[in-house]
Design a protein around this motif. Structure first.
Motif, PDB file in Angstrom:
ATOM      1  N   ALA A   3       0.821  -1.134   0.074  1.00 27.48           N
ATOM      2  CA  ALA A   3       0.026   0.146  -0.189  1.00 27.48           C
ATOM      3  C   ALA A   3       0.964   1.309   0.042  1.00 27.48           C
ATOM      4  O   ALA A   3       0.305   2.222  -0.772  1.00 27.48           O
ATOM      5  CB  ALA A   3      -0.800   0.060   1.360  1.00 27.48           C
ATOM      6  N   ARG A  33      -7.909   0.111  -2.542  1.00 30.98           N
ATOM      7  CA  ARG A  33      -7.969  -0.417  -1.389  1.00 30.98           C
ATOM      8  C   ARG A  33      -9.133  -0.004  -0.435  1.00 30.98           C
ATOM      9  O   ARG A  33      -9.193  -0.678   0.660  1.00 30.98           O
ATOM     10  CB  ARG A  33      -6.418  -0.233  -0.561  1.00 30.98           C
ATOM     11  N   VAL A  34      -9.985   0.930  -0.923  1.00 32.40           N
ATOM     12  CA  VAL A  34     -10.770   1.498  -0.057  1.00 32.40           C
ATOM     13  C   VAL A  34     -12.371   1.435  -0.562  1.00 32.40           C
ATOM     14  O   VAL A  34     -12.344   2.290  -1.558  1.00 32.40           O
ATOM     15  CB  VAL A  34     -10.334   2.849   0.564  1.00 32.40           C
ATOM     16  N   VAL A  54     -12.968  -7.938  -0.489  1.00 27.99           N
ATOM     17  CA  VAL A  54     -12.647  -7.223   0.808  1.00 27.99           C
ATOM     18  C   VAL A  54     -12.022  -8.146   1.836  1.00 27.99           C
ATOM     19  O   VAL A  54     -12.552  -9.386   1.967  1.00 27.99           O
ATOM     20  CB  VAL A  54     -13.779  -6.523   1.330  1.00 27.99           C
ATOM     21  N   THR A  56     -11.049  -6.472   5.190  1.00 28.28           N
ATOM     22  CA  THR A  56     -11.036  -5.990   6.441  1.00 28.28           C
ATOM     23  C   THR A  56     -12.103  -5.039   6.347  1.00 28.28           C
ATOM     24  O   THR A  56     -12.367  -4.266   5.366  1.00 28.28           O
ATOM     25  CB  THR A  56      -9.939  -5.005   6.659  1.00 28.28           C
ATOM     26  N   VAL A  99      -6.213   1.852   6.598  1.00 26.68           N
ATOM     27  CA  VAL A  99      -6.590   1.471   5.235  1.00 26.68           C
ATOM     28  C   VAL A  99      -4.938   1.358   4.641  1.00 26.68           C
ATOM     29  O   VAL A  99      -4.885   0.556   3.446  1.00 26.68           O
ATOM     30  CB  VAL A  99      -7.146   2.715   4.553  1.00 26.68           C
ATOM     31  N   GLY A 104      -6.132  -5.611   2.738  1.00 23.93           N
ATOM     32  CA  GLY A 104      -7.136  -4.796   1.811  1.00 23.93           C
ATOM     33  C   GLY A 104      -7.558  -5.691   0.559  1.00 23.93           C
ATOM     34  O   GLY A 104      -7.378  -6.867   0.526  1.00 23.93           O
ATOM     35  N   PRO A 105      -8.856  -5.093  -0.103  1.00 25.42           N
ATOM     36  CA  PRO A 105      -9.313  -4.098  -0.005  1.00 25.42           C
ATOM     37  C   PRO A 105      -9.986  -4.036   1.706  1.00 25.42           C
ATOM     38  O   PRO A 105     -10.302  -4.764   2.093  1.00 25.42           O
ATOM     39  CB  PRO A 105     -10.489  -3.867  -1.052  1.00 25.42           C
ATOM     40  N   VAL A 106     -10.510  -2.610   2.023  1.00 27.81           N
ATOM     41  CA  VAL A 106     -10.799  -2.447   3.126  1.00 27.81           C
ATOM     42  C   VAL A 106     -12.395  -1.609   3.073  1.00 27.81           C
ATOM     43  O   VAL A 106     -12.472  -0.756   2.010  1.00 27.81           O
ATOM     44  CB  VAL A 106     -10.088  -1.366   3.838  1.00 27.81           C
TER      45      VAL A 106
END
Length: 300
Positions: A3, A33-34, A54, A56, A99, A104-106
């Protein structure tokens, strides 16, 4: 890719990508990642999170996360709640570290996915260096974040990139569930009960297909009890008289709501629910939603 390798150079402003998901309300991808969205409720929602890759799930809502359901689907839950009045700088730093560093992805969520989670996801991504600060206003607008939540806008619009060395040194805990003050816990329950009753009203007080076990008069009774018990707490007794008066008026309106529902008086029940809604809106405007920058000694 690590990341940290993704946040070295400035990025162009983000246009959030809406995600077509049946069980994830208001879901938008802000970064690879989000994702920001609403409460994942039930196994079907966690299956959709799995399908999105996803790893987390971060709740910024006050309600206790469904840790067990997440675990059944191989997902980690993290609970980092904040209010409608804004996101404290220390919470933004924790979100940014989360994050950046957690698998991730979160998926970052609140209850409806329109207000707290878009603000939290935006601040986290900016602080971690994932997105350009100029993206903030556009993300909140697209997600439908209400302008009345001035504290959320202030937090997202004022967030700056945090130095990686500071995030490296940050001793952040990422609990599955966080302890909340008694008043905050009560407000979470009141919000959920009020949402149920709004759904009943929109369905002409008939049973809800997705919540067949809920009963309108019983939900009204539980709502009244929440106001009654909250008024008895030491925290409520130390608040301004105007705050306590709003709680008392809400208690009386909820009591009338239950009585009308048990008597089959649907139009009167609708008016009582509207009274509860008006009292809650007034309380939120004068106390809950006041930006952190303006608060002195008002209730949460």
């Amino acid at each position: 890719m690590d990341a940290r390798a993704q946040n070295v150079s400035p990025t162009p402003p983000v246009i959030p990508e809406q995600i077509a998901a049946e069980h994830l309300p208001n879901a938008y991808r802000l970064h690879d990642r989000v994702i920001s969205g609403g409460l994942p409720e039930g196994d079907a929602a966690f299956e959709e999170l799995q399908a999105l890759g996803v790893k987390t799930v971060i709740s910024v809502d006050g309600a206790r996360p469904d840790v067990e359901a997440a675990a059944r689907h191989g997902l980690r839950y993290v609970h980092l709640p904040h209010g409608y009045d804004g996101i404290p700088p220390e919470r933004i730093a924790e979100l940014a570290k989360a994050v950046r560093d957690l698998p991730g992805p979160v998926y970052i969520h609140c209850h409806h996915g329109k207000h707290r989670s878009p603000a939290a996801a935006t601040a986290a991504c900016i602080a971690a260096g994932f997105i350009n600060p100029d993206s903030a206003r556009n993300i909140l607008t697209v997600a439908g974040t209400s302008r009345k939540y001035r504290g959320l806008y202030e937090s997202a619009l004022s967030t700056k990139r945090l130095d990686d060395r500071m995030l490296d040194a940050l001793m952040a805990e990422f609990p599955e569930t966080a302890e909340l003050p008694a008043m905050a816990e009560a407000m979470v329950q009141i919000e959920h009960l009020h949402d149920h009753l709004q759904q009943f009203a929109e369905n002409n007080w008939r049973a809800l297909a997705d919540k067949p076990d809920l009963d309108p008069p019983h939900e009204a009774l539980l709502l009244r009890e929440q106001f009654t018990e909250l008024l008895r707490t030491p925290a409520a007794k130390t608040q301004p008289a105007a705050f306590r008066k709003l709680l008392q008026e809400s208690e009386h309106a909820a009591e009338s709501l239950e009585a009308h529902l048990r008597a089959g008086q649907q139009s009167e029940a609708a008016e009582s629910l509207q009274q509860v809604t008006r009292h809650c809106a007034a309380c939120h405007r004068d106390y809950r939603d006041v930006p952190l920058s303006e608060k002195r000694s008002t209730p949460p």
